[in-house]
Design a protein around this motif. Sequence first.
Motif, short mmCIF file in Angstrom:
data_model
loop_
_atom_site.label_atom_id
_atom_site.label_comp_id
_atom_site.label_asym_id
_atom_site.label_seq_id
_atom_site.Cartn_x
_atom_site.Cartn_y
_atom_site.Cartn_z
N THR A 93 -1.82 -3.69 9.18
CA THR A 93 -0.58 -3.76 8.63
C THR A 93 -1.08 -3.78 7.29
O THR A 93 -2.21 -4.32 6.69
CB THR A 93 0.34 -4.67 9.39
OG1 THR A 93 1.56 -4.41 7.94
CG2 THR A 93 -0.06 -5.74 8.50
N VAL A 94 -0.38 -2.95 6.42
CA VAL A 94 -0.89 -3.05 5.39
C VAL A 94 0.41 -4.10 4.36
O VAL A 94 1.80 -4.43 4.27
CB VAL A 94 -0.83 -1.93 4.12
CG1 VAL A 94 -1.77 -0.25 4.69
CG2 VAL A 94 0.46 -0.94 4.40
N ASP A 95 -0.39 -4.27 3.61
CA ASP A 95 0.18 -6.23 2.19
C ASP A 95 -0.09 -5.48 0.14
O ASP A 95 -0.74 -3.83 0.50
CB ASP A 95 0.45 -6.73 2.70
CG ASP A 95 -1.21 -7.33 2.73
OD1 ASP A 95 -1.96 -7.22 1.77
OD2 ASP A 95 -1.90 -8.59 3.46
N SER A 96 0.63 -5.98 -0.07
CA SER A 96 0.39 -5.68 -1.67
C SER A 96 -1.12 -6.19 -1.92
O SER A 96 -1.43 -5.06 -2.70
CB SER A 96 0.94 -7.14 -2.24
OG SER A 96 0.54 -8.41 -2.01
N ASP B 284 -3.01 -3.84 -0.58
CA ASP B 284 -3.40 -2.84 -0.21
C ASP B 284 -2.76 -1.87 -1.36
O ASP B 284 -2.66 -0.67 -1.17
CB ASP B 284 -2.90 -2.16 1.00
CG ASP B 284 -3.84 -2.89 1.90
OD1 ASP B 284 -4.73 -3.26 2.67
OD2 ASP B 284 -3.31 -4.20 2.87
N THR B 285 -1.53 -2.37 -1.95
CA THR B 285 -1.06 -1.47 -2.50
C THR B 285 -1.98 -0.30 -3.68
O THR B 285 -1.40 0.90 -3.70
CB THR B 285 -0.01 -2.28 -3.76
OG1 THR B 285 0.94 -3.57 -3.02
CG2 THR B 285 0.93 -1.78 -4.80
N VAL C 85 -3.28 2.19 -1.40
CA VAL C 85 -2.15 3.69 -0.59
C VAL C 85 -1.93 4.29 -1.91
O VAL C 85 -2.02 5.68 -2.25
CB VAL C 85 -1.01 2.80 0.01
CG1 VAL C 85 -0.41 3.13 0.09
CG2 VAL C 85 -1.28 2.06 1.18
N THR D 298 4.51 -1.27 0.60
CA THR D 298 3.32 -1.82 1.34
C THR D 298 4.29 -3.31 0.99
O THR D 298 3.92 -3.83 2.56
CB THR D 298 2.66 -2.47 0.44
OG1 THR D 298 2.32 -2.60 -1.06
CG2 THR D 298 1.15 -1.05 0.42
N GLU D 299 5.25 -3.59 0.29
CA GLU D 299 5.69 -4.80 0.60
C GLU D 299 6.80 -5.16 0.99
O GLU D 299 7.44 -6.31 1.71
CB GLU D 299 5.80 -5.50 -0.54
CG GLU D 299 4.35 -5.54 -1.71
CD GLU D 299 4.45 -5.61 -3.89
OE1 GLU D 299 5.99 -6.31 -3.90
OE2 GLU D 299 4.23 -5.26 -4.10
N VAL E 146 6.95 -1.52 5.47
CA VAL E 146 6.26 -2.14 6.16
C VAL E 146 6.44 -2.95 6.89
O VAL E 146 6.66 -2.85 8.06
CB VAL E 146 4.26 -1.62 6.48
CG1 VAL E 146 3.94 -2.32 6.86
CG2 VAL E 146 4.44 -0.38 5.24
N GLY F 157 -2.97 0.71 8.64
CA GLY F 157 -3.16 1.33 7.48
C GLY F 157 -4.71 1.80 8.26
O GLY F 157 -4.98 0.37 9.43
#
Length: 190
Positions: free
Chosen positions: A15-18, A20-21, A24, A52-53, A56, A69
């Motif tokens: 998964t992606v999160d902040s 990875d912003t 992306v 991302t926040e 997802v 991701g």
Amino acid sequence: MEPVRLTTPRLLLRTVDSDDTDAVYTAAQDPDIQRWTTIPSPYLREHAESFTEQFVPEGWANASMFTFGVFLPHGALTGMLSLTMRSLGVAEIGFWAAKEHRGHGYTTEATLAASHWAFTQLAVDRVEWRAEVGNHASRAVAEQAGFTLEGTLRSAINNKGVRRDCWLASLLPSDLNLPSTSPYLPHPTP
């Protein structure tokens, strides 16, 4: 559902999160990604933040969309891939590849890993792929992953307010030598 991590010989799907912003946002500046996908155009930093926040994590939390991701071992984002639950036992796969990582087979490899996971862990019996007619790069990924082209759907995609025709293809568990969770009775061929 809690996010999962999938690995292949060359990739990590997570998964992606902040954190990875920025990656992306940077990748989504590519005009081809904005042209062929339904992401906003222009793609602003706040779009990446919301993706991302909020988008997802909510998809994972309510088990409606499983977004990964696609990363190289050293951490570079090669693209994004999602499985959206469309109906009982049916998921639709969508993906994009970062411009600098195209042509290496990463998206095909990720598609196969995510489809295998859907068949074995989500009780999915059909993964559908759709892309606007003319998106030959996406079609090539689907075909390389073993999807069977089933036809063209008229006016089936709304991309930025314009209805467009799309190709439709599917992958079944049997295409990956896996059992189905439900019996399948194909239509007899003449």
